[in-house]
Scaffold this motif. Structure first.
Motif: not given
Length: 315
Positions: A39-45, A50-55, A60-63, A67-71
């Motif tokens: 997955l790309t950064e945009d894919d993950i965001v 919203v609503g995802v509490v765990g990954i 796949d990149p989690l810069p 992380l800031d975008s996954c509230r």
């Protein structure tokens, strides 16, 4: 509404049944990566904002931006060991827990590293392809027995390599400033060196088993290659960023070292026309160190257990 867990690794699909049952039993809705690619950064965001509490994450990149975008994100479980694709500092700042699946793929990666040593020493693939093309030419190889192996990085994978190579009757020395297991050295007859330059000069085979950090990035550079034996073999099953690839190209082209065999690269897959790939003494496999039935199954279950443990603390 059920809280969601995103699972990104492609190979997770092979052993997903038990982990998904574990997550669903705990009340989580599972979102799988069905793209067939990293997955790309945009894919993950787009998926986890919203609503995802765990990954459960692979490579796949989690810069910080992601992380800031996954509230709603509270925990990240690494499917594997190396965590250089995760901004750990930002995770701490955001209160996101992170844990890796230590020990689940150590044997698989160690066995591949040793396999690449044999491939480099005997050119097995080259000879197999020659025979299949109706040839019978041979290239002189070398024995690994009696050779001096430098294991750079004495973590779990480095240890698994060291003890197996002692069984091959190699002389093994570990270099790791943070190594603190004297009992292991005694039990397996392994030496430890605190002098990187001296070890590099004396080693017949150098194998890398350490994470990619600012300190280790391009640690294998022009200067290091110039100190190695012209008959030396470099093995890298850790991270592509550890090696200055331009310097490696020059070293292999000039005969400063004999062979380099890697399972990792700075950009995976490498770009078409990459000059290193044109060299007969450079070998590259497609990041398959942890891609065994046993390791994949262990990583799937352990990473799920780790995620559930981290999320439980915040319930």
């Amino acid at each position: 509404m059920a809280k969601k867990v995103l699972i990104t690794p492609k190979s997770f699909q092979k052993y997903k049944q038990k982990p998904i049952e574990m997550l669903e039993a705990a009340g989580y809705e599972v979102i799988l990566n069905t793209t067939g690619r990293t997955l790309t950064e945009d894919d993950i965001v787009d998926t986890a904002k919203v609503g995802v509490v765990g990954i459960i994450v692979g490579v796949d990149p989690l810069p910080a931006r992601v992380l800031d975008s996954c509230r709603d994100l509270r925990a990240v479980s690494k499917y594997g060991v190396g965590m250089d694709n995760i901004d750990l500092d930002r995770a701490v700042e955001l209160g996101i827990k992170v844990k890796n699946a230590v020990g689940t793929n150590s044997v698989s990666v160690a066995e591949l590293a040793i396999g690449l040593m044999f491939e480099s020493a005997r050119r097995l693939s080259e000879h197999i392809n020659t025979v299949k093309s109706s040839g019978w030419d041979r290239t002189m190889g070398i024995e690994l027995s009696g050779k001096h192996l430098a294991v750079i990085g004495g973590g779990q994978i480095g240890k698994e390599v060291a003890k197996r190579c002692r069984g091959l009757q190699m002389d093994v020395t570990i270099y790791d400033p943070y190594f603190n297991d004297p009992g292991f050295l005694v039990e397996y007859g392994v030496e430890r060196s605190e002098d990187f330059d001296a070890l590099i000069r004396s080693a017949d085979v150098v194998t890398l088993h350490l994470p990619a950090t600012e300190e280790t990035k391009h640690m294998m550079d022009d200067d290091v290659f110039s100190k190695m034996k012209p008959t030396a073999i470099l093995i890298n099953t850790a991270r592509g960023e550890l090696v200055d690839e331009q310097a490696l190209y020059e070293a292999l082209s000039r005969g400063q070292i004999a062979v380099a065999a890697q399972d990792v690269y700075s950009k995976e897959p490498p770009e078409e026309g990459d000059p290193l790939l044109s060299l007969p003494n450079f070998l590259l496999t497609p990041h398959l160190g942890a891609f065994t039935k046993e390791a994949v199954e262990r990583m799937a279950v352990r990473s799920t257990e780790n995620l559930l443990e981290m999320l439980k603390g915040g319930e």
